[in-house]
Scaffold this motif. Sequence first.
Motif, mmCIF file in Angstrom:
data_model
loop_
_atom_site.group_PDB
_atom_site.id
_atom_site.type_symbol
_atom_site.label_atom_id
_atom_site.label_comp_id
_atom_site.label_asym_id
_atom_site.label_seq_id
_atom_site.Cartn_x
_atom_site.Cartn_y
_atom_site.Cartn_z
ATOM 1 N N ARG A 89 52.841 -41.006 31.761
ATOM 2 C CA ARG A 89 51.635 -40.009 31.994
ATOM 3 C C ARG A 89 50.528 -40.413 32.625
ATOM 4 N NH1 ARG A 89 51.616 -37.690 26.284
ATOM 5 N NH2 ARG A 89 49.698 -37.075 26.812
ATOM 6 N N PHE A 90 50.094 -41.583 32.219
ATOM 7 C CA PHE A 90 48.764 -42.049 32.468
ATOM 8 C C PHE A 90 48.935 -42.506 34.009
ATOM 9 C CE2 PHE A 90 45.740 -45.737 32.865
ATOM 10 C CZ PHE A 90 44.450 -44.967 32.332
ATOM 11 N N MET A 91 49.858 -43.228 34.187
ATOM 12 C CA MET A 91 50.183 -43.845 35.611
ATOM 13 C C MET A 91 50.219 -42.814 36.771
ATOM 14 S SD MET A 91 48.886 -46.985 35.297
ATOM 15 C CE MET A 91 49.176 -47.493 36.848
ATOM 16 N N SER A 92 50.782 -41.410 36.353
ATOM 17 C CA SER A 92 51.189 -40.600 37.234
ATOM 18 C C SER A 92 49.846 -39.908 37.514
ATOM 19 C CB SER A 92 51.934 -39.501 36.653
ATOM 20 O OG SER A 92 51.402 -38.961 35.612
ATOM 21 N N ILE A 93 48.808 -39.899 36.613
ATOM 22 C CA ILE A 93 47.403 -39.287 36.965
ATOM 23 C C ILE A 93 46.517 -40.277 37.843
ATOM 24 C CG2 ILE A 93 45.227 -38.641 35.893
ATOM 25 C CD1 ILE A 93 46.721 -38.074 33.314
ATOM 26 N N TYR A 94 46.500 -41.510 37.606
ATOM 27 C CA TYR A 94 45.679 -42.298 38.030
ATOM 28 C C TYR A 94 46.159 -42.696 39.711
ATOM 29 C CZ TYR A 94 43.378 -46.799 39.386
ATOM 30 O OH TYR A 94 42.494 -47.653 39.825
ATOM 31 N N ASP A 95 45.148 -42.544 40.815
ATOM 32 C CA ASP A 95 45.513 -42.801 42.116
ATOM 33 C C ASP A 95 44.247 -43.854 42.405
ATOM 34 O OD1 ASP A 95 45.771 -42.614 44.770
ATOM 35 O OD2 ASP A 95 46.042 -40.255 44.963
ATOM 36 N N SER A 96 44.645 -44.909 42.641
ATOM 37 C CA SER A 96 43.585 -45.910 43.229
ATOM 38 C C SER A 96 43.128 -45.695 44.471
ATOM 39 C CB SER A 96 43.890 -47.285 43.116
ATOM 40 O OG SER A 96 45.213 -47.390 43.931
ATOM 41 N N VAL A 97 44.049 -45.218 45.546
ATOM 42 C CA VAL A 97 43.551 -44.983 46.947
ATOM 43 C C VAL A 97 42.757 -43.775 46.896
ATOM 44 C CG1 VAL A 97 44.531 -44.302 49.092
ATOM 45 C CG2 VAL A 97 45.926 -45.705 47.879
ATOM 46 N N LEU A 98 42.872 -42.831 45.819
ATOM 47 C CA LEU A 98 41.891 -41.638 45.962
ATOM 48 C C LEU A 98 40.694 -42.073 45.540
ATOM 49 C CD1 LEU A 98 41.165 -38.788 46.102
ATOM 50 C CD2 LEU A 98 42.435 -38.567 43.862
ATOM 51 N N LEU A 99 40.838 -42.915 44.137
ATOM 52 C CA LEU A 99 39.391 -43.336 43.746
ATOM 53 C C LEU A 99 38.572 -44.117 44.687
ATOM 54 C CD1 LEU A 99 37.897 -43.706 40.964
ATOM 55 C CD2 LEU A 99 39.035 -45.701 40.875
ATOM 56 N N ARG A 100 39.111 -44.932 45.541
ATOM 57 C CA ARG A 100 38.420 -45.610 46.615
ATOM 58 C C ARG A 100 38.181 -44.878 47.950
ATOM 59 N NH1 ARG A 100 41.744 -49.729 44.466
ATOM 60 N NH2 ARG A 100 43.239 -49.254 45.811
ATOM 61 N N SER A 101 38.552 -43.666 48.234
ATOM 62 C CA SER A 101 38.500 -42.986 49.473
ATOM 63 C C SER A 101 37.130 -42.538 49.790
ATOM 64 C CB SER A 101 39.411 -41.494 49.244
ATOM 65 O OG SER A 101 39.044 -40.562 48.286
ATOM 66 N N ASP A 102 36.406 -42.385 48.794
ATOM 67 C CA ASP A 102 34.871 -42.094 49.125
ATOM 68 C C ASP A 102 34.168 -42.780 48.263
ATOM 69 O OD1 ASP A 102 34.933 -40.502 46.581
ATOM 70 O OD2 ASP A 102 34.328 -38.614 47.586
ATOM 71 N N CYS A 103 33.020 -43.145 48.877
ATOM 72 C CA CYS A 103 31.889 -44.196 48.166
ATOM 73 C C CYS A 103 30.963 -43.465 47.351
ATOM 74 C CB CYS A 103 31.235 -44.991 49.096
ATOM 75 S SG CYS A 103 30.521 -46.618 48.355
ATOM 76 N N GLN A 104 31.445 -42.850 46.224
ATOM 77 C CA GLN A 104 30.528 -41.851 45.459
ATOM 78 C C GLN A 104 30.792 -42.581 43.926
ATOM 79 O OE1 GLN A 104 28.793 -39.204 46.544
ATOM 80 N NE2 GLN A 104 29.529 -39.712 48.582
ATOM 81 N N ASP A 105 29.618 -41.915 43.260
ATOM 82 C CA ASP A 105 29.493 -42.383 41.716
ATOM 83 C C ASP A 105 30.319 -41.478 40.760
ATOM 84 O OD1 ASP A 105 28.783 -43.516 39.552
ATOM 85 O OD2 ASP A 105 26.473 -42.914 39.600
#
Length: 190
Positions: A55-71
Amino acid sequence: MLEKMLNLLQEISVDENSAWNKMIEFLIVDNQGRYFFQIDHKFEWLWEDEGFTSRFMSIYDSVLLRSDCQDHVGELYYKRMLNKTCSDNSSIRKILHQKGITYSSVGTGKEILQAAKKNPNTKYYGVESDIKLYRIALTNCIIHGVDVQLLNANPNEHDINVQTVNGRSNWKYANRWKVDCDKLKPVAIG
């Protein structure tokens, strides 16, 4: 995504602070593996329950996280952990020197992220006295590939000047997950 991860972590944590710590540690290690050896555990919480892991890994998307340089990490921290909107720390002082730009009271790193979008080839230095904010800023910069040296120190007590002996000595503690402020050298008086 981050809010869903935090919600799921709360299911296996004793409190929201514990859930937050699990999430921020996961993010730093996933984005730079060398931090794995600086964390006090080996992520047993992630591997103990196969259903939770899935369940946890199905939520996490590292590409999405890095997709914009926002806080996004800092915004979630302020919203969930402090129950207020994200602060744009207007009291940040910038110190220009030959090696780059030093920001004091960096907070969650929002201003450094914004500066790095405009000037990606600049070296950034940041100082933050609050360990939680420091770790968020470090995680943000690692996620977004910002060339930064961050120091968990109090600029009123600890020397952060890269042009002094004490300051250079203190900067060797930059970018560490585990921080021992007792080892930092004070600002020289006089």
